[in-house]
Structures are given as structure tokens and as C-alpha cells.
Design a protein around this motif. Structure first.
Motif, PDB file in Angstrom:
ATOM      1  N   GLU A  33       0.845  -1.182   0.000  1.00 39.73           N
ATOM      2  CA  GLU A  33       0.000   0.000   0.000  1.00 39.73           C
ATOM      3  C   GLU A  33       0.886   1.240   0.000  1.00 39.73           C
ATOM      4  OE1 GLU A  33      -2.746  -0.423   3.219  1.00 39.73           O
ATOM      5  OE2 GLU A  33      -3.598  -2.233   2.353  1.00 39.73           O
ATOM      6  N   LEU A  34       1.068   1.792  -1.174  1.00 41.62           N
ATOM      7  CA  LEU A  34       1.917   2.960  -1.367  1.00 41.62           C
ATOM      8  C   LEU A  34       1.069   4.124  -1.859  1.00 41.62           C
ATOM      9  CD1 LEU A  34       4.754   1.085  -3.245  1.00 41.62           C
ATOM     10  CD2 LEU A  34       4.801   1.816  -0.864  1.00 41.62           C
ATOM     11  N   PRO A  35       1.530   5.341  -1.611  1.00 41.60           N
ATOM     12  CA  PRO A  35       0.772   6.483  -2.127  1.00 41.60           C
ATOM     13  C   PRO A  35       0.730   6.450  -3.653  1.00 41.60           C
ATOM     14  CG  PRO A  35       2.900   7.182  -1.255  1.00 41.60           C
ATOM     15  CD  PRO A  35       2.746   5.734  -0.919  1.00 41.60           C
ATOM     16  N   GLY A  36      -0.400   6.794  -4.229  1.00 46.71           N
ATOM     17  CA  GLY A  36      -0.570   6.715  -5.672  1.00 46.71           C
ATOM     18  C   GLY A  36      -0.071   7.929  -6.422  1.00 46.71           C
ATOM     19  N   ASN A  37       0.505   8.895  -5.723  1.00 45.90           N
ATOM     20  CA  ASN A  37       0.927  10.119  -6.396  1.00 45.90           C
ATOM     21  C   ASN A  37       2.401  10.114  -6.790  1.00 45.90           C
ATOM     22  OD1 ASN A  37       1.864  10.216  -3.805  1.00 45.90           O
ATOM     23  ND2 ASN A  37       1.214  12.304  -3.387  1.00 45.90           N
ATOM     24  N   LEU A  38       3.046   8.965  -6.745  1.00 41.12           N
ATOM     25  CA  LEU A  38       4.443   8.880  -7.145  1.00 41.12           C
ATOM     26  C   LEU A  38       4.543   8.733  -8.655  1.00 41.12           C
ATOM     27  CD1 LEU A  38       5.669   6.304  -4.459  1.00 41.12           C
ATOM     28  CD2 LEU A  38       5.931   8.783  -4.385  1.00 41.12           C
ATOM     29  N   ASP A  39       5.641   9.199  -9.230  1.00 39.74           N
ATOM     30  CA  ASP A  39       5.844   8.991 -10.664  1.00 39.74           C
ATOM     31  C   ASP A  39       6.070   7.504 -10.919  1.00 39.74           C
ATOM     32  OD1 ASP A  39       8.948   8.434 -11.297  1.00 39.74           O
ATOM     33  OD2 ASP A  39       8.803   9.796  -9.567  1.00 39.74           O
ATOM     34  N   MET A  43       7.192   4.844  -8.101  1.00 42.31           N
ATOM     35  CA  MET A  43       6.144   3.917  -7.680  1.00 42.31           C
ATOM     36  C   MET A  43       6.572   2.479  -7.949  1.00 42.31           C
ATOM     37  SD  MET A  43       3.197   3.711  -6.311  1.00 42.31           S
ATOM     38  CE  MET A  43       1.552   3.070  -6.358  1.00 42.31           C
ATOM     39  N   GLY A  44       7.108   2.219  -9.130  1.00 43.00           N
ATOM     40  CA  GLY A  44       7.567   0.875  -9.469  1.00 43.00           C
ATOM     41  C   GLY A  44       8.664   0.407  -8.540  1.00 43.00           C
ATOM     42  N   ARG A  45       9.648   1.264  -8.304  1.00 40.97           N
ATOM     43  CA  ARG A  45      10.768   0.895  -7.443  1.00 40.97           C
ATOM     44  C   ARG A  45      10.293   0.630  -6.016  1.00 40.97           C
ATOM     45  NH1 ARG A  45      15.151   1.001  -4.717  1.00 40.97           N
ATOM     46  NH2 ARG A  45      17.171   0.733  -5.663  1.00 40.97           N
ATOM     47  N   ALA A  46       9.460   1.514  -5.481  1.00 39.70           N
ATOM     48  CA  ALA A  46       8.974   1.358  -4.106  1.00 39.70           C
ATOM     49  C   ALA A  46       8.132   0.092  -3.968  1.00 39.70           C
ATOM     50  CB  ALA A  46       8.172   2.586  -3.685  1.00 39.70           C
ATOM     51  N   ARG A  92      -4.512  -1.959 -12.519  1.00 38.80           N
ATOM     52  CA  ARG A  92      -5.284  -0.710 -12.482  1.00 38.80           C
ATOM     53  C   ARG A  92      -4.348   0.497 -12.616  1.00 38.80           C
ATOM     54  NH1 ARG A  92      -8.092  -2.006  -8.362  1.00 38.80           N
ATOM     55  NH2 ARG A  92      -6.686  -1.158  -6.800  1.00 38.80           N
ATOM     56  N   TYR A  93      -3.206   0.456 -11.940  1.00 42.04           N
ATOM     57  CA  TYR A  93      -2.231   1.544 -12.006  1.00 42.04           C
ATOM     58  C   TYR A  93      -1.684   1.694 -13.430  1.00 42.04           C
ATOM     59  CZ  TYR A  93       1.940   4.299 -10.965  1.00 42.04           C
ATOM     60  OH  TYR A  93       2.917   5.262 -10.960  1.00 42.04           O
ATOM     61  N   VAL A  94      -1.343   0.587 -14.067  1.00 44.64           N
ATOM     62  CA  VAL A  94      -0.827   0.633 -15.443  1.00 44.64           C
ATOM     63  C   VAL A  94      -1.902   1.171 -16.392  1.00 44.64           C
ATOM     64  CG1 VAL A  94       0.006  -0.767 -17.395  1.00 44.64           C
ATOM     65  CG2 VAL A  94       0.892  -1.172 -15.077  1.00 44.64           C
TER      66      VAL A  94
END
Length: 159
Positions: A33-39, A43-46, A92-94
Motif C-alpha cells: 500500500e503505497l501512495p498513488g501520487n508517485l511517478d 512507484m515501481g521501485r517502491a 489498475r495503475y498501469v
């Protein structure tokens, strides 16, 4: 804990295992569960680092849970949730990135998510808990995260 105390909390070993598997599932899913506002790169790395960390931390239990899933419907439901929820979230993110012209996936997002999670499981299984500590003396964990992030970014078309 004495046998009497144990059975005051749990009716059986099976019930105990269901509770432990549920806790592993909750911890495993919480790690994603990571914040969705990362580039996309961050986001991928985290997300990849979180998955590999959780997999290394729970590697032995994940093996047992997967094995027991074939014979127990309660454990099977826990196992499938651990596999499906992060994959659905990634798909969904992709899809959202593609709609915003930040990605051009090479395949359907669901297929990419399933493929990436197979890679994450494969490489997560080889990482020992001691390779994920903050010091990461060999740099093995960081290299694996970087490599998988590069593969992920290419597949989703967000290099």
C-alpha cells in the motif's frame, strides 16, 4: 505457552495456522500500500522493494501457505488474495498511466501484472532476510530492485 493455554485461545492447530496465514496476508498486502501520487519510476521501485522485502521476510511461511492452499479452502482463499489483490492494483495503475499517456504497455495490464508478480516471486524467493537490511552490504537487494524496476518500466512502456 502451555498446551492448556494454547487451546484456551485456539481450538486446533488448523485454526492457529489460519490465523497465522491471515496475519502474513495482512502484513504482505500492507507492504504494497503505497501512495498513488508517485511517478511511475518511483512507484515501481517502491512497490518492487516492498514486495521483495515482504517475500524475503515471509519466505518460509509463504511456501507453507502455498502448499496448504491446495488442500484447504480457507488457506486457498488467503493465498489467492495475497496473489490477486496486488496484481489487480498493479493492472489498475498501469491502465491509469496509459490513460494519462504516461505509459504504453506492451500487453494488457492484467497480463503484465501477472507476469511481473511471477518475476517478483521468483527473485523474492532467492533473497534472504539478511540481504534486505538497511546496510545491504553486498548491494544485492538494491541491484535486484533496480533490475526488476527496469524490466517493469520497459514492459509498461514508461522508461
Amino acid at each position: 505457552m502451555s498446551r492448556t493455554a494454547f487451546y484456551a485461545y485456539f481450538r486446533s492447530k488448523h485454526e492457529t495456522f489460519v490465523v497465522v496465514a491471515g496475519q502474513v496476508r495482512d502484513d504482505f498486502l500492507h507492504a504494497h500500500e503505497l501512495p498513488g501520487n508517485l511517478d511511475p519510476r518511483a512507484m515501481g521501485r517502491a512497490s518492487i522493494a516492498a514486495f521483495l522485502t515482504a517475500h524475503a521476510q515471509y519466505s518460509a511461511l509463504l511456501t507453507v501457505i502455498e502448499h496448504e492452499a491446495g488442500a484447504d479452502s480457507e488457506i486457498d482463499a488467503i493465498w489467492h488474495e495475497m496473489q490477486r489483490r496486488p496484481a489487480r492494483r498493479m493492472a489498475r495503475y498501469v491502465r491509469d498511466l496509459a490513460a494519462q499517456d504516461q505509459a504504453d504497455p506492451v500487453a494488457e495490464p492484467e497480463m503484465l501484472a501477472e507476469s511481473m508478480f511471477a518475476l517478483f516471486r521468483r527473485f523474492g524467493a532467492e533473497l534472504a532476510v539478511d540481504t534486505i537490511d538497511a546496510a545491504d552490504p553486498t548491494g544485492r537487494f538494491a541491484r535486484r530492485v533496480d533490475e526488476l524496476t527496469a524490466v517493469y518500466l520497459r514492459l509498461i512502456g514508461a522508461e
